[in-house]
Design a protein around this motif. Structure first.
Motif, mmCIF file in Angstrom:
data_model
loop_
_atom_site.group_PDB
_atom_site.id
_atom_site.type_symbol
_atom_site.label_atom_id
_atom_site.label_comp_id
_atom_site.label_asym_id
_atom_site.label_seq_id
_atom_site.Cartn_x
_atom_site.Cartn_y
_atom_site.Cartn_z
ATOM 1 N N GLY A 197 29.882 47.036 89.334
ATOM 2 C CA GLY A 197 30.980 47.591 88.262
ATOM 3 C C GLY A 197 32.154 47.049 88.646
ATOM 4 O O GLY A 197 32.940 46.625 88.018
ATOM 5 N N GLU A 242 32.606 52.864 84.497
ATOM 6 C CA GLU A 242 31.658 52.844 83.363
ATOM 7 C C GLU A 242 30.394 52.577 83.931
ATOM 8 O O GLU A 242 29.307 53.083 83.286
ATOM 9 C CB GLU A 242 32.331 52.200 82.171
ATOM 10 N N LYS A 243 30.397 51.733 84.798
ATOM 11 C CA LYS A 243 28.773 51.451 85.261
ATOM 12 C C LYS A 243 28.350 52.791 86.209
ATOM 13 O O LYS A 243 27.283 53.165 85.661
ATOM 14 C CB LYS A 243 28.897 50.416 86.273
ATOM 15 N N GLU A 255 27.493 55.274 83.334
ATOM 16 C CA GLU A 255 26.300 54.906 82.676
ATOM 17 C C GLU A 255 24.879 55.182 83.577
ATOM 18 O O GLU A 255 24.145 55.670 83.092
ATOM 19 C CB GLU A 255 26.576 53.621 82.331
ATOM 20 N N GLU A 278 28.603 53.494 77.976
ATOM 21 C CA GLU A 278 29.731 52.660 78.406
ATOM 22 C C GLU A 278 30.568 52.108 77.181
ATOM 23 O O GLU A 278 31.722 51.613 77.212
ATOM 24 C CB GLU A 278 28.715 51.257 78.691
#
Lengths: 309, 375
Positions: A14, A265-266, A269, A281
């Motif tokens: 990420g 966001e990684k 997710e 995401e």
């Protein structure tokens, strides 16, 4: 049970892809700092730079140039294209719109986006063109510590190194050179800068050129990752929350914002997305930006907004 | 000579405060409404070119009316209250999907409470208005950040609404009644016992909606509320100091604007598209609406119509010209050329007239007043 190795792998992945977002966000910051224009066209500029580079490379290699000469010539050609674009934009769009409201300028850059997208694809073609500038295989780290090791993409590492070099050279450019000082003066106050003899249209050309070159750098990395194609323009939309989190006027802010968005966001997710349907995401960065804005309206590193009547 | 208000004396306050104080304006409007309500259906009925073909009604007039309605909504927020929004597409989507849910019956199973909320399918007019109401509620929620942030920061914040709702309608199957393809069909359009089916009926239905909301909006923006919005737009701190509550003014602007956009979204889905997917309300739609408002003129209801017409018809014209001239170009090249010409025209218009067509119209009126003398 989630293994520590997996968490680390997701986090590193990420952070690395966050650096790549920062590469696009940097172009926005440069132009906003110097001219107060919110440049929606940055994504289209990445597309144009990437297409110019990859098409000229293909042509040069086909003509029998050695790879190194081809790369140097291709980058030179793409840089020249970006210079011409910068001149055209400054001469025909931003120059005549001086002193207009922020919204009008913003909309005009959306107009520029349409022109650039159309022109780039008409001249250079609209397929997916693979770019092979950087290695795309992976490293496995700490295999002795974690089962399976930690998977790190070599391309992401290259991206991080390039972003570091870019930020350092931008910092030197802004702080040490005469043009850089003039740029900061223009950013502070257009009229005052003009009255001490700084040529404002030249400065704006330099800024758009700098943003174009940053777009070229972003295009080399993203082009290697995804192939040069139209969807690369959506990067601009990915870079917006990065900007908001970091602050519209801060170069380090763009980097830190990118890291936060990329890692956030990684992680979201992988560890949250599976519970609520996946694909988060798509909006996570924006909601994160919204949360940051509610606490700090100017972003983490932005200059404090002072208002007078 | 024709357009001069000399001799039109106002003898009562009501006359002085009339929505169109100049007689010529009233006549022009009456003629325009007459053409729209009676002329176009008659022409279509008698098959007179170009009204005889369905194409004009279905592909130009219908989307024009609905998008003009949405543009009025955006204009209330951006043009009158000064809050930039890039999320109007999302509010159209909320209007459309809520209207769809109300039109096909809402069923919320609350398993952990042991009962379920069920609403039977509602009539279409009610569901369209309820769709607008849902959009208004979402608008208030996403308007809350505007109390702290403004300008371009707010624009990006509204993008959060856009992307979030894109995702919600794509990924939450409840909203599409578990349709496997993700695309949904509007219920049959029955309005008070009348079935709306032919293009001309659809056109009249939208025309009624647009007329009613345009009159409402026009009255709203010149009343107390509209003045508060404009004060906030012109300088929010000064407005606050003279006793306007920013919370109330901004949130009402968000609510009213989202309501109108939501109704437009429901009409777009039910009357124009018939069956649709979330893609119909993407960020491109938001940008298109913002363009309409800016090209048409910020802070002008009339401008919303002109802007909508321009932005909608320009690409259609650009698409027609090469085929009409017989220039042999591939479709791909035409698409790219369209992009280039559209973008350049936008830039050109912004440079030549940053205040949009509304300013051109008012300049034209001033000129007409003096005509045929130069000054």
């Amino acid at each position: 049970m989630i293994a520590l190795g997996q968490v680390l792998e997701v986090l590193i992945g990420g952070l690395m892809s966050g650096v790549l977002y920062s590469l696009v966000a940097l172009g926005f910051v440069l132009i906003f700092k110097a001219s107060g224009v919110f440049n929606f066209a940055q994504g289209a500029m990445v597309l144009l730079a990437g297409l110019a580079l990859v098409r000229s490379l293909d042509l040069l290699v086909a003509r029998g140039f050695s790879p190194w000469t081809a790369v140097i010539l291709g980058i030179g050609f793409a840089a020249a294209i970006m210079a011409i674009t910068a001149w055209l934009i400054q001469r025909f769009v931003v120059g005549p719109l001086v002193n207009q409201g922020a919204l009008t300028l913003f909309m005009s850059t959306i107009g520029v986006t349409f022109v650039l997208e159309g022109a780039a694809q008409m001249i250079f073609g609209s397929d997916v063109y693979p770019l092979r500038l950087f290695p795309t295989d992976v490293w496995l780290l700490f295999e002795s510590h974690f089962p399976g090791g930690i998977l790190v993409n070599k391309l992401d590492v290259w991206g991080a190194v390039i972003a570091g070099i870019l930020v350092a050279s931008l910092a030197i450019f802004f702080q040490q050179t005469k043009t850089g000082r003039a740029l900061r003066a223009v950013a502070d106050d257009h009229l005052a800068a003009q009255s001490v003899g700084i040529p404002i249209s030249w400065i704006w050309f330099v800024v758009w050129l700098a943003a174009g070159l940053v777009a070229l750098v972003a295009a080399t990395v993203w082009g290697t990752k995804l192939g040069v194609q139209f969807s690369i323009t959506f990067l601009a939309l990915k870079a917006l929350p990065v900007l908001i989190i970091g602050g519209l006027t801060s170069v380090p802010g763009a980097i830190v914002g990118g890291l936060i968005v990329g890692a956030g966001e990684k992680i979201a997710e992988v560890f949250l997305g599976s519970h609520i349907g996946g694909g988060i995401e798509y909006w996570f960065a924006y909601v994160l930006a919204l949360a940051v804005l509610l606490v700090r309206p100017q972003g983490l590193f932005g200059e404090r907004i002072i208002e007078r009547i | 000579m024709l357009y001069r208000e000399a001799g039109q004396f106002k003898t009562t306050y009501a006359e002085d405060m009339a929505i169109f104080p100049i007689r010529q304006d009233r006549i022009a409007l009456a003629i325009l409404l007459g053409i729209a309500f009676i002329g176009v259906p008659l022409l279509a009925d008698f098959d007179i070119w170009p009204f005889g073909s369905d194409y004009l009604l279905r592909a130009i007039l219908l989307p024009f009316l609905i998008l003009a309605l949405a543009a009025i909504g955006v204009n209330i927020l951006v043009g009158y209250c000064g809050q930039i929004t890039l999320g109007s597409g999302a509010f159209m989507a909320i209007g459309a999907y809520s209207a769809y849910k109300f039109g096909t019956g809402v069923h919320i199973p609350l398993a952990w409470l042991g009962f379920a909320i069920s609403i039977p399918p509602l009539p279409v007019p009610t569901s369209i208005l309820l769709g607008g109401l849902m959009a208004a509620i979402a608008g208030i929620l996403f308007g809350i950040p505007s109390l702290r942030i403004k300008g371009l920061y707010l624009a990006v914040a509204t993008l959060a609404a856009q992307f979030f709702f894109d995702w919600v309608f794509l990924r939450v199957p409840w909203f599409t009644n578990y349709a496997p393809s993700g695309s949904v069909n509007a219920p049959a359009l029955n309005f008070f016992g009348l079935h709306v089916g032919t293009p001309i009926e659809r056109y009249l239905l939208c025309l009624i909606f647009v007329t009613v909301f345009a009159v409402l909006a026009k009255n709203l923006v010149r009343g107390n509320l509209g003045r508060q919005w404009m004060a906030i737009r012109d300088m929010d701190i000064a407005a606050e100091l003279i006793g306007i509550r920013p919370l109330y003014a901004k949130l009402t602007a968000f609510a009213v604007s989202s309501f109108i956009i939501g109704v437009a979204g429901a009409l777009w889905a039910f009357v124009y598209l018939g069956s649709w997917e979330p893609l119909a309300f993407s960020i491109d739609r938001s940008l298109q609406l913002l363009f309409m408002v800016i090209i048409g003129g910020l802070g002008s209801i009339m401008g919303s119509f002109v802007g909508a017409a321009f932005i909608l018809i320009l690409p259609i014209m650009l698409n027609l010209i090469p085929t009409q001239l017989g220039v042999p170009l591939s479709t791909e090249t035409i698409t790219h050329l369209e992009f280039i010409i559209f973008g350049s025209l936008i830039c050109y218009l912004l440079i030549k007239e940053p205040h949009g067509f509304a300013r051109l119209i008012s300049i034209g009126k001033e000129k007409l007043r003096l005509w045929p003398f130069p000054y």
